[in-house]
Design a protein around this motif. Structure first.
Motif, PDB file in Angstrom:
ATOM      1  N   SER A 173      19.553  -3.704 -15.289  1.00 20.51           N
ATOM      2  CA  SER A 173      20.360  -4.918 -15.115  1.00 20.51           C
ATOM      3  C   SER A 173      21.642  -4.644 -14.338  1.00 20.51           C
ATOM      4  CB  SER A 173      20.707  -5.519 -16.481  1.00 20.51           C
ATOM      5  OG  SER A 173      21.742  -4.792 -17.129  1.00 20.51           O
ATOM      6  N   LYS A 174      22.092  -3.385 -14.328  1.00 20.48           N
ATOM      7  CA  LYS A 174      23.312  -3.021 -13.611  1.00 20.48           C
ATOM      8  C   LYS A 174      23.017  -2.325 -12.280  1.00 20.48           C
ATOM      9  CE  LYS A 174      26.819  -1.270 -15.672  1.00 20.48           C
ATOM     10  NZ  LYS A 174      27.811  -2.268 -15.230  1.00 20.48           N
ATOM     11  N   THR A 175      21.774  -2.237 -11.916  1.00 16.99           N
ATOM     12  CA  THR A 175      21.388  -1.698 -10.610  1.00 16.99           C
ATOM     13  C   THR A 175      21.246  -2.877  -9.665  1.00 16.99           C
ATOM     14  OG1 THR A 175      20.216   0.135 -11.654  1.00 16.99           O
ATOM     15  CG2 THR A 175      19.693  -0.331  -9.350  1.00 16.99           C
ATOM     16  N   TRP A 176      22.229  -3.019  -8.792  1.00 11.11           N
ATOM     17  CA  TRP A 176      22.329  -4.253  -8.017  1.00 11.11           C
ATOM     18  C   TRP A 176      21.403  -4.215  -6.811  1.00 11.11           C
ATOM     19  CZ3 TRP A 176      24.133  -6.885 -11.610  1.00 11.11           C
ATOM     20  CH2 TRP A 176      25.221  -6.476 -12.383  1.00 11.11           C
ATOM     21  N   ARG A 177      20.139  -4.489  -7.074  1.00 12.41           N
ATOM     22  CA  ARG A 177      19.171  -4.526  -5.983  1.00 12.41           C
ATOM     23  C   ARG A 177      19.392  -5.739  -5.087  1.00 12.41           C
ATOM     24  NH1 ARG A 177      13.134  -3.442  -7.354  1.00 12.41           N
ATOM     25  NH2 ARG A 177      13.194  -3.302  -5.068  1.00 12.41           N
ATOM     26  N   VAL A 178      20.086  -6.719  -5.605  1.00 13.21           N
ATOM     27  CA  VAL A 178      20.509  -7.858  -4.780  1.00 13.21           C
ATOM     28  C   VAL A 178      22.006  -8.022  -4.986  1.00 13.21           C
ATOM     29  CG1 VAL A 178      20.292 -10.320  -4.317  1.00 13.21           C
ATOM     30  CG2 VAL A 178      18.268  -8.993  -4.968  1.00 13.21           C
ATOM     31  N   SER A 179      22.780  -7.734  -3.943  1.00 14.33           N
ATOM     32  CA  SER A 179      24.230  -7.902  -3.968  1.00 14.33           C
ATOM     33  C   SER A 179      24.572  -9.078  -3.076  1.00 14.33           C
ATOM     34  CB  SER A 179      24.922  -6.629  -3.464  1.00 14.33           C
ATOM     35  OG  SER A 179      26.323  -6.804  -3.412  1.00 14.33           O
ATOM     36  N   THR A 180      25.215 -10.093  -3.650  1.00 13.21           N
ATOM     37  CA  THR A 180      25.489 -11.319  -2.895  1.00 13.21           C
ATOM     38  C   THR A 180      26.972 -11.666  -2.933  1.00 13.21           C
ATOM     39  OG1 THR A 180      25.294 -12.952  -4.700  1.00 13.21           O
ATOM     40  CG2 THR A 180      23.245 -12.146  -3.717  1.00 13.21           C
TER      41      THR A 180
ATOM     42  N   VAL B 173      22.513  -0.435  -3.161  1.00 17.55           N
ATOM     43  CA  VAL B 173      21.620   0.675  -3.506  1.00 17.55           C
ATOM     44  C   VAL B 173      20.550   0.797  -2.425  1.00 17.55           C
ATOM     45  CG1 VAL B 173      22.034   0.513  -5.981  1.00 17.55           C
ATOM     46  CG2 VAL B 173      20.200  -0.843  -4.956  1.00 17.55           C
ATOM     47  N   SER B 174      19.928   1.969  -2.363  1.00 19.48           N
ATOM     48  CA  SER B 174      19.007   2.255  -1.254  1.00 19.48           C
ATOM     49  C   SER B 174      17.802   1.320  -1.233  1.00 19.48           C
ATOM     50  CB  SER B 174      18.536   3.714  -1.326  1.00 19.48           C
ATOM     51  OG  SER B 174      17.856   3.947  -2.548  1.00 19.48           O
ATOM     52  N   ASP B 175      17.384   0.815  -2.397  1.00 22.84           N
ATOM     53  CA  ASP B 175      16.256  -0.118  -2.428  1.00 22.84           C
ATOM     54  C   ASP B 175      16.756  -1.538  -2.699  1.00 22.84           C
ATOM     55  OD1 ASP B 175      17.019   0.342  -5.028  1.00 22.84           O
ATOM     56  OD2 ASP B 175      14.976   0.367  -5.837  1.00 22.84           O
ATOM     57  N   GLY B 176      17.895  -1.838  -2.124  1.00 24.34           N
ATOM     58  CA  GLY B 176      18.505  -3.133  -2.388  1.00 24.34           C
ATOM     59  C   GLY B 176      18.684  -3.973  -1.146  1.00 24.34           C
ATOM     60  N   LEU B 177      19.264  -5.161  -1.354  1.00 21.91           N
ATOM     61  CA  LEU B 177      19.543  -6.128  -0.309  1.00 21.91           C
ATOM     62  C   LEU B 177      21.007  -6.543  -0.404  1.00 21.91           C
ATOM     63  CD1 LEU B 177      16.410  -8.237  -1.133  1.00 21.91           C
ATOM     64  CD2 LEU B 177      16.811  -7.422   1.191  1.00 21.91           C
ATOM     65  N   GLY B 178      21.644  -6.715   0.747  1.00 23.33           N
ATOM     66  CA  GLY B 178      22.972  -7.303   0.801  1.00 23.33           C
ATOM     67  C   GLY B 178      22.863  -8.682   1.412  1.00 23.33           C
ATOM     68  N   ILE B 179      23.242  -9.711   0.664  1.00 27.30           N
ATOM     69  CA  ILE B 179      23.081 -11.090   1.133  1.00 27.30           C
ATOM     70  C   ILE B 179      24.446 -11.775   1.153  1.00 27.30           C
ATOM     71  CG2 ILE B 179      21.928 -13.305   0.790  1.00 27.30           C
ATOM     72  CD1 ILE B 179      19.760 -11.836  -0.777  1.00 27.30           C
ATOM     73  N   ALA B 180      24.961 -12.014   2.334  1.00 30.21           N
ATOM     74  CA  ALA B 180      26.187 -12.787   2.524  1.00 30.21           C
ATOM     75  C   ALA B 180      25.777 -14.188   2.953  1.00 30.21           C
ATOM     76  CB  ALA B 180      27.059 -12.134   3.594  1.00 30.21           C
TER      77      ALA B 180
END
Length: 826
Positions: free
Chosen positions: A748-755, A772-779
């Motif tokens: 729950s604290k591994t931010w695979r989606v950071s928005t 994180v390496s297996d994550g997404l950054g969504i602005a």
């Protein structure tokens, strides 16, 4: 061209000890000259005002001259003469106060003037208490201008710096807002920091409250019933296991950090300055500004600066320099009003601590933990301009902090282009022009860059030390890129990293970097360590509202004011030392930095979803929160991408609290889980009315749940900063609660989606990298009739284009759930 250029006056033996100056004397004081052009036209009978009057009387006046007066006679003098005599300009938009000592003037007595922003009309007032004649709008600062009476030469007005002098020319911050604020905020003063002492402090939530808030955001991520039971068992004993840590955290808040935020030092250091990853992609964010159509108008197209033909990038760049100069003056003098939020009065003031890291600041690479250098703005009038890897110090303001004329700014940007382009031969031969490759070093991991900086100083000695200081002390960095991007993605790639074509044309440690391309596209990059995005939005709001045309209309030509600033190729004097064949270590470091940068940016990609179907106007008509609605679209799209929900982070600002930064709003909840599962893995645009109503009800609940969490987080009642604080306060003998090792808690604290959400009419789109390496950054931005999502991830996953499609699909399908004529009742 602006008609108000310079105001310098003289006075001989005027005695204000018994009566106020008449209108004639005011004119004599502030005006001289054979042309007798009126500087102050007294609008009422100023002669009737006496110092003995019980109340202050005010008289409207106006500045209407271009005269420059000498310090010892009434003849106009040249700008060069005024410069030699040390007399500096008081521009239109300034206010004056002349304060006399009781009993009149005596030889050698020093009197004080003030200068502050003022509209086109001045207010002249007399006061019994101060025995003064004042022209002011209420923003008075006696540090700004001095007047010295000489028995033979009269009284000369000399403008000082607009800004107060700091206790030290440079401060090196180690991430502690409290320490930096204690030194600088009392010195800077002004409205900007006037609410700091009244701000509440970040609270520490109750343990049970945190667990109650946390559990609904984590249970939907449990993949088995056993995982769910284990999580609930650990949550049940958490308050007891964390009780001693909670006591220590409360002690920190109430005692150790009683005059600041209990979190800020940990967040600034462990969250940023100690992180060893490169700042590009991993830390910094970018904005892509809306085009300025006035750079294409007839006046801009036909204007020629010197021998230079019109250049779109130069014109946009010069207007940015001008607008930044105005904003810098407000920030560095403290006259910018502190920000407030809320729809009704009294609105909530926001913390201003981060503004001091905006101008004349630079992150400094150090082994283990970086620092942040902050330079006294009263000592510097330059910004940095980059072109083809060459860095120039360019004076863009005068000694009073006012912007130089647009003609001068444009000419100096042309000089930078000419010098840099004449030396742009590094592309084919990495070793040919080493000083054009130094920017690559700032893209390295922080320890490698720290080592390279030490090597630079070792082999370059004092010249390199001075060059680095010049670069670091610049107000900000303007990058004149030679690309011509068109699409949002092309602009995004350039402004995010510089790409392979302009990555060397960056100094990624500068707190603010502005970008201008050959075709006039413009953007900004913010270094995130000590300053979050919202203060930078204030800067962006100001500078993007200043078009090229509007700036030209108010610009004052600097050709006649004696300001003979220069364009300095910062590292030119270091070329011989740095290019020596014996410096193989430095060259190897640069090659490695460039190769690592190439690997970093080619491993990443971003995709822009510019959804034009609808936006906040329709969402509000359906009575949804636009932000929460967009978050549910993200939840649905990610669910369909991964086949499950994942840990989702949305940044919520905590600036209503002293030295607050952000809290996490979690996007996963029981309600969002029910919504995405009912919507399913495949879009259905032919659903039955009962099914549509069921899905709509679930969407309503999911949006409401998200709004409730945002509200709670904004009040300091989120869970993630509390969890962090408890883990940070733990000492050697302290045991962390069992919850911290639980796999669902970790998930729950591994931010695979950071928005993060930012909507501004002059920002076309913006972006940042994944966490994180297996994550997404969504602005994302939710505009009245559109939604813009910038999706970033590692290229190996192939997610960005897929998620872009799924977001568009989700938004279209969610609209089908809502008849625009009906209300969602939120």
């Amino acid at each position: 061209m602006h008609k108000y250029r310079m105001l310098i006056g003289i006075a001989k033996g005027l005695d204000f000890s018994k009566r106020a100056a008449s209108g004639k004397q005011i004119k004599s004081l502030l005006v001289g000259g054979t042309r007798q052009t009126n500087i102050l036209q007294t609008a009422t009978a100023a002669a009737a005002a006496t110092v003995g009057a019980p109340d202050k009387k005010e008289y409207s006046t106006a500045v209407t001259t271009n005269n420059i007066m000498t310090a010892n006679n009434s003849r106009p003098m040249s700008s060069n003469q005024s410069h030699k005599n040390g007399i500096r300009s008081l521009h239109q938009g300034s206010s004056l106060t002349w304060t006399n000592p009781p009993g009149g003037y005596s030889q050698g007595h020093r009197d004080r003037f003030v200068v502050s922003p003022l509209p086109n009309s001045l207010k002249v007032a007399t006061s019994r208490k101060s025995s003064s004649i004042t022209a002011t709008t209420g923003m008075v600062d006696t540090r700004l201008v001095s007047a010295t009476r000489d028995s033979n030469r009269g009284i000369a007005i000399r403008a000082k710096s607009t800004f107060p002098k700091w206790p030290s020319p440079v401060m090196e911050s180690r991430g502690n807002y409290r320490d930096d604020a204690a030194i600088l905020e009392p010195v800077i003063g002004g409205p900007l920091y006037s609410a700091q002492s009244s701000l509440p402090h970040l609270p520490v939530p109750e343990l049970q409250e945190t667990i109650t808030t946390f559990l609904p955001t984590a249970l939907p991520l449990a993949e088995t019933e056993q995982e769910a039971r284990d999580l609930m068992d650990k949550c049940r004993v958490f308050p007891q296991q964390a009780s001693k840590l909670q006591e220590k955290l409360l002690h920190r808040k109430e005692y150790d950090m009683k005059d600041t935020s209990w979190l800020q030092l940990w967040w600034n250091t462990a969250g940023y300055l100690q992180v060893r990853d490169p700042v590009t992609i991993n830390v910094s964010y970018y904005f892509n500004f809306k085009d300025d159509p006035t750079i294409f108008d007839e006046r801009a197209a036909t204007s020629i600066i010197g021998d230079h033909p019109p250049h779109l990038g130069v014109k946009r760049g010069a207007s940015l320099l001008y607008a930044c100069a105005e904003f810098r003056k407000m920030i560095c003098s403290g006259e910018f009003p502190y920000e407030r939020i809320g729809r009704k009065e009294p609105k909530t003031p926001l913390c201003s601590v981060a503004f001091k890291y905006m101008f004349h600041c630079c992150r400094i690479p150090r082994r283990e933990m970086d620092t942040y250098k902050m330079y006294d703005p009263s000592l510097h009038t330059h910004c940095i301009v980059a072109r083809n890897g060459r860095f120039f110090a360019v004076d863009f303001v005068d000694d009073s902090g006012n912007p130089l004329g647009m003609d001068v700014l444009e000419e100096r940007l042309h000089q930078c282009i000419e010098i840099a382009d004449a030396n742009a031969n590094y592309v084919e031969d990495d070793g040919d022009d080493i000083i054009s490759m130094l920017g690559w070093l700032t893209s390295s991991d922080r320890d490698s860059w720290a080592d390279a900086r030490e090597e630079l100083l070792r082999i370059g000695g004092k010249p390199v030390e001075h060059a680095l200081e010049k670069l670091e002390s610049g107000a900000f960095l303007l990058c004149l890129d030679d690309e011509k991007p068109v699409s949002m993605k092309e602009c995004g790639d350039l402004f995010w990293t510089g790409s392979l074509s302009s990555g060397h044309n960056r100094w990624f440690d500068k707190s603010i970097q502005l970008f201008v391309t050959e075709n006039g596209k413009t953007g900004l990059q913010g270094e995130h360590s000590m300053m979050d995005g919202m203060p930078v939005i204030a800067l962006s709001d100001y500078i993007t509202k200043q078009s090229y045309s509007s700036v030209c209309d108010k610009s004052v030509s600097a050709r006649e004011d004696g300001h003979r600033g220069s364009v300095i190729d910062i590292f030119a004097q270091c070329k011989a030392q740095l290019s020596s064949s014996s410096n193989s270590t430095l060259k190897a470091m640069i090659v490695k930095a460039k190769n690592d940068f190439k690997t970093l940016i080619t491993d990443h990609e971003q995709h822009v979803q510019s959804f034009q179907g609808y936006g906040s106007t329709l969402m509000k008509k359906m009575e949804y929160s636009p932000d929460a609605y967009a978050q549910m679209a993200i939840q649905l799209a990610v669910y369909r991408l991964h086949g499950k929900q994942v840990g989702t982070y949305e940044a919520t600002q905590m600036r209503p609290y002293l030295h607050g930064r952000t809290e996490t709003t979690r996007g996963v909840s029981f309600e969002s889980a029910k919504f995405v599962k009912r919507m399913g893995m495949v879009a259905n645009f032919n659903d039955s009315p009962p099914s549509l109503q069921e899905k709509k009800a679930l969407l309503v609940n999911a949006v409401k749940s998200h709004v409730d969490y945002v509200t709670k987080a904004a009040k300091g009642k989120g869970v993630d900063r509390h969890f962090l604080g408890l883990s940070m306060i733990a000492g050697g003998d302290d045991q962390l609660p069992y919850l911290y090792s639980d796999p669902v808690f970790i998930k729950s604290k591994t931010w695979r989606v950071s928005t993060s959400h930012l909507t501004h009419p002059n920002i076309d789109h913006w972006g940042f990298g994944e966490v994180v390496s297996d994550g997404l950054g969504i602005a994302y931005s939710v505009k009245p009739n559109s939604c813009i999502f910038n999706i970033a991830a590692r290229k190996e996953h192939g997610w960005t284009e897929k998620l872009s499609h799924l977001l568009e699909e989700a938004l279209l399908e969610m609209k089908e759930l809502n008849d625009p004529g009906q209300s969602s009742k939120l």
